[in-house]
Scaffold this motif. Structure first.
Motif, PDB file in Angstrom:
ATOM      1  N   ALA A  72      42.640 -18.928  19.609  1.00  0.00           N
ATOM      2  CA  ALA A  72      43.584 -18.487  20.638  1.00  0.00           C
ATOM      3  C   ALA A  72      43.931 -19.585  21.632  1.00  0.00           C
ATOM      4  N   ASP A  73      43.033 -20.542  21.840  1.00  0.00           N
ATOM      5  CA  ASP A  73      43.286 -21.569  22.849  1.00  0.00           C
ATOM      6  C   ASP A  73      43.940 -22.820  22.272  1.00  0.00           C
ATOM      7  N   SER A  74      44.357 -22.785  21.015  1.00  0.00           N
ATOM      8  CA  SER A  74      45.006 -23.948  20.419  1.00  0.00           C
ATOM      9  C   SER A  74      46.348 -24.213  21.097  1.00  0.00           C
ATOM     10  N   THR A  75      46.616 -25.485  21.376  1.00  0.00           N
ATOM     11  CA  THR A  75      47.892 -25.878  21.985  1.00  0.00           C
ATOM     12  C   THR A  75      48.665 -26.834  21.073  1.00  0.00           C
ATOM     13  N   VAL A  76      48.375 -26.797  19.772  1.00  0.00           N
ATOM     14  CA  VAL A  76      49.042 -27.696  18.840  1.00  0.00           C
ATOM     15  C   VAL A  76      50.547 -27.468  18.871  1.00  0.00           C
ATOM     16  N   GLY A  77      51.291 -28.562  18.878  1.00  0.00           N
ATOM     17  CA  GLY A  77      52.742 -28.485  18.864  1.00  0.00           C
ATOM     18  C   GLY A  77      53.296 -28.672  17.466  1.00  0.00           C
ATOM     19  N   HIS A  78      54.594 -28.596  17.354  1.00  0.00           N
ATOM     20  CA  HIS A  78      55.247 -28.676  16.041  1.00  0.00           C
ATOM     21  C   HIS A  78      54.912 -29.973  15.308  1.00  0.00           C
ATOM     22  N   GLY A  79      55.048 -31.089  16.000  1.00  0.00           N
ATOM     23  CA  GLY A  79      54.849 -32.379  15.360  1.00  0.00           C
ATOM     24  C   GLY A  79      53.429 -32.661  14.946  1.00  0.00           C
ATOM     25  N   GLN A  80      52.462 -31.925  15.521  1.00  0.00           N
ATOM     26  CA  GLN A  80      51.050 -32.155  15.208  1.00  0.00           C
ATOM     27  C   GLN A  80      50.527 -31.232  14.113  1.00  0.00           C
ATOM     28  N   LEU A  81      51.361 -30.324  13.609  1.00  0.00           N
ATOM     29  CA  LEU A  81      50.871 -29.354  12.632  1.00  0.00           C
ATOM     30  C   LEU A  81      50.200 -30.008  11.411  1.00  0.00           C
ATOM     31  N   PRO A  82      50.789 -31.025  10.788  1.00  0.00           N
ATOM     32  CA  PRO A  82      50.148 -31.565   9.582  1.00  0.00           C
ATOM     33  C   PRO A  82      48.849 -32.326   9.852  1.00  0.00           C
ATOM     34  N   THR A  83      48.648 -32.790  11.091  1.00  0.00           N
ATOM     35  CA  THR A  83      47.501 -33.651  11.382  1.00  0.00           C
ATOM     36  C   THR A  83      46.429 -32.970  12.218  1.00  0.00           C
ATOM     37  N   ASP A  84      46.667 -31.757  12.673  1.00  0.00           N
ATOM     38  CA  ASP A  84      45.686 -31.045  13.486  1.00  0.00           C
ATOM     39  C   ASP A  84      44.541 -30.552  12.596  1.00  0.00           C
ATOM     40  N   PRO A  85      43.276 -30.810  12.952  1.00  0.00           N
ATOM     41  CA  PRO A  85      42.153 -30.411  12.097  1.00  0.00           C
ATOM     42  C   PRO A  85      42.099 -28.913  11.818  1.00  0.00           C
ATOM     43  N   LEU A  86      42.399 -28.081  12.811  1.00  0.00           N
ATOM     44  CA  LEU A  86      42.391 -26.639  12.589  1.00  0.00           C
ATOM     45  C   LEU A  86      43.448 -26.252  11.561  1.00  0.00           C
ATOM     46  N   VAL A  87      44.655 -26.770  11.727  1.00  0.00           N
ATOM     47  CA  VAL A  87      45.732 -26.438  10.796  1.00  0.00           C
ATOM     48  C   VAL A  87      45.398 -26.949   9.402  1.00  0.00           C
TER      49      VAL A  87
ATOM     50  N   ASP B 216      59.247 -12.340   5.447  1.00  0.00           N
ATOM     51  CA  ASP B 216      58.947 -11.016   4.903  1.00  0.00           C
ATOM     52  C   ASP B 216      58.271 -11.167   3.545  1.00  0.00           C
ATOM     53  N   GLY B 217      57.145 -10.498   3.377  1.00  0.00           N
ATOM     54  CA  GLY B 217      56.435 -10.543   2.110  1.00  0.00           C
ATOM     55  C   GLY B 217      55.379 -11.620   2.023  1.00  0.00           C
ATOM     56  N   ALA B 218      55.262 -12.458   3.056  1.00  0.00           N
ATOM     57  CA  ALA B 218      54.254 -13.512   3.067  1.00  0.00           C
ATOM     58  C   ALA B 218      53.059 -13.094   3.914  1.00  0.00           C
ATOM     59  N   LEU B 219      51.944 -13.803   3.753  1.00  0.00           N
ATOM     60  CA  LEU B 219      50.864 -13.730   4.721  1.00  0.00           C
ATOM     61  C   LEU B 219      51.280 -14.614   5.887  1.00  0.00           C
ATOM     62  N   ASN B 220      51.548 -14.006   7.041  1.00  0.00           N
ATOM     63  CA  ASN B 220      52.027 -14.730   8.206  1.00  0.00           C
ATOM     64  C   ASN B 220      50.877 -14.946   9.183  1.00  0.00           C
ATOM     65  N   LEU B 221      50.643 -16.207   9.538  1.00  0.00           N
ATOM     66  CA  LEU B 221      49.543 -16.563  10.427  1.00  0.00           C
ATOM     67  C   LEU B 221      50.031 -17.541  11.493  1.00  0.00           C
ATOM     68  N   THR B 222      49.747 -17.250  12.745  1.00  0.00           N
ATOM     69  CA  THR B 222      49.926 -18.262  13.773  1.00  0.00           C
ATOM     70  C   THR B 222      48.609 -19.005  13.950  1.00  0.00           C
ATOM     71  N   VAL B 223      48.699 -20.246  14.376  1.00  0.00           N
ATOM     72  CA  VAL B 223      47.492 -21.021  14.652  1.00  0.00           C
ATOM     73  C   VAL B 223      46.655 -20.302  15.705  1.00  0.00           C
ATOM     74  N   GLN B 224      47.335 -19.692  16.685  1.00  0.00           N
ATOM     75  CA  GLN B 224      46.635 -19.031  17.778  1.00  0.00           C
ATOM     76  C   GLN B 224      45.966 -17.727  17.350  1.00  0.00           C
ATOM     77  N   SER B 225      46.356 -17.164  16.209  1.00  0.00           N
ATOM     78  CA  SER B 225      45.669 -15.970  15.718  1.00  0.00           C
ATOM     79  C   SER B 225      44.282 -16.314  15.180  1.00  0.00           C
ATOM     80  N   VAL B 226      44.060 -17.604  14.933  1.00  0.00           N
ATOM     81  CA  VAL B 226      42.745 -18.072  14.493  1.00  0.00           C
ATOM     82  C   VAL B 226      41.970 -18.655  15.676  1.00  0.00           C
TER      83      VAL B 226
ATOM     84  N   THR C 209      52.880 -22.376  14.865  1.00  0.00           N
ATOM     85  CA  THR C 209      52.270 -22.367  16.186  1.00  0.00           C
ATOM     86  C   THR C 209      53.186 -21.693  17.192  1.00  0.00           C
ATOM     87  N   GLN C 210      52.588 -20.923  18.060  1.00  0.00           N
ATOM     88  CA  GLN C 210      53.362 -20.269  19.113  1.00  0.00           C
ATOM     89  C   GLN C 210      53.833 -21.264  20.165  1.00  0.00           C
ATOM     90  N   ASP C 211      53.275 -22.476  20.156  1.00  0.00           N
ATOM     91  CA  ASP C 211      53.658 -23.516  21.106  1.00  0.00           C
ATOM     92  C   ASP C 211      54.728 -24.450  20.542  1.00  0.00           C
TER      93      ASP C 211
END
Length: 268
Positions: free
Chosen positions: A227-242, A215-225, A200-202
């Motif tokens: 754009a208005d997502s404000t998920v933080g680091h600690g919420q990554l495993p529990t956020d429905p979008l993620v 390098d060499g991975a498929l790199n995705l930010t949550v906001q690339s899917v 997440t960019q946040d």
């Protein structure tokens, strides 16, 4: 050490250390000597997903990852959270050894040819250490979630302001640590599995957030899917979008380049 600091600076140091635990980050000053096999792994089949092993980050909490594991289970996957030693604050290489043992057990239990590994925060670095030490031959996919692959300045500050309060794993995720220099010196994504990095960019724990880029991975930010997502680091495993992104990226076949057209579907 903390007693000699001003009250404001002491609060800053304690806040940084708390962020490390809540955000699940880590660092490596220990010497990393990957055990490279004589024969490089060959790319594995992407058609038949095996069991999923989820690796916690700094602090070792399994709570959030168990929520994600349950979501994967509902999607039909065999998903297990791997507890890491020392509450996730010890040597990350020791955690990689524990992951290796868990992989061997999962393959023996299920009869599968390979596993998928999801590493959250410092758990993504643990997954990479395991892959570099021969585990790449056992993996179909490695997905990292908000992982400080190139360190985090939060760990830098903790190590600088209160070194006696920055344990081994904290030291190992400082930018420029010996472990990370060695891990990133060669191929960041060894042949064998396919690689995905989501972040997440946040993120205010892994700083800068694009330390998660591999390098060499498929790199995705949550906001690339979404754009208005404000998920933080600690919420990554529990956020429905993620969670939706993780399920999609662990499906049969090659990793999927998700985008805005997938936002509504994955968020529901």
């Amino acid at each position: 050490m903390l007693a000699g600091l001003s009250p404001a600076r002491r609060r800053l140091v304690l806040g940084l250390l708390a962020a490390l635990v809540v955000g699940a980050v880590a660092v490596a000053a220990a010497v990393l000597v990957p055990r490279l096999t004589a024969d490089s792994p060959t790319p594995v089949s992407q058609a038949d997903p095996g069991p999923v092993l989820l690796v916690p980050g700094y602090g070792g909490s399994t709570t959030g990852l168990q929520v994600l594991a349950d979501v994967l289970g509902t999607a039909g996957r065999d998903a297990t959270v791997v507890p890491v030693p020392g509450d996730g604050t010890g040597d990350l290489e020791a955690s990689a050894e524990v992951l290796g043992q868990a992989v061997d057990a999962a393959l023996a239990r299920t009869g599968a040819a390979t596993v998928d590994v999801v590493g959250y925060s410092a758990g993504g670095v643990v997954a990479r250490l395991w892959a570099a030490d021969g585990g790449a031959a056992q993996a179909r996919r490695v997905l990292t979630l908000g992982s400080p692959h190139h360190g985090t300045t939060v760990a830098d500050l903790a190590g600088s302001l209160a070194p006696d309060q920055c344990p081994v794993a904290c030291q190992q995720l400082q930018t420029g640590s010996g472990l990370l220099r060695r891990l990133n010196a060669g191929d960041e994504t060894p042949t064998g599995p396919t690689w995905v990095s989501i972040w997440t960019q946040d993120d205010t724990t892994v700083t800068p957030p694009d330390s998660a880029r591999l390098d060499g991975a498929l790199n995705l930010t949550v906001q690339s899917v979404c754009a208005d997502s404000t998920v933080g680091h600690g919420q990554l495993p529990t956020d429905p979008l993620v969670q939706g992104m993780v399920v999609a990226e662990l499906a049969s076949g090659q990793p999927v380049d998700l985008g805005p057209a997938d936002c509504a579907r994955l968020s529901s």
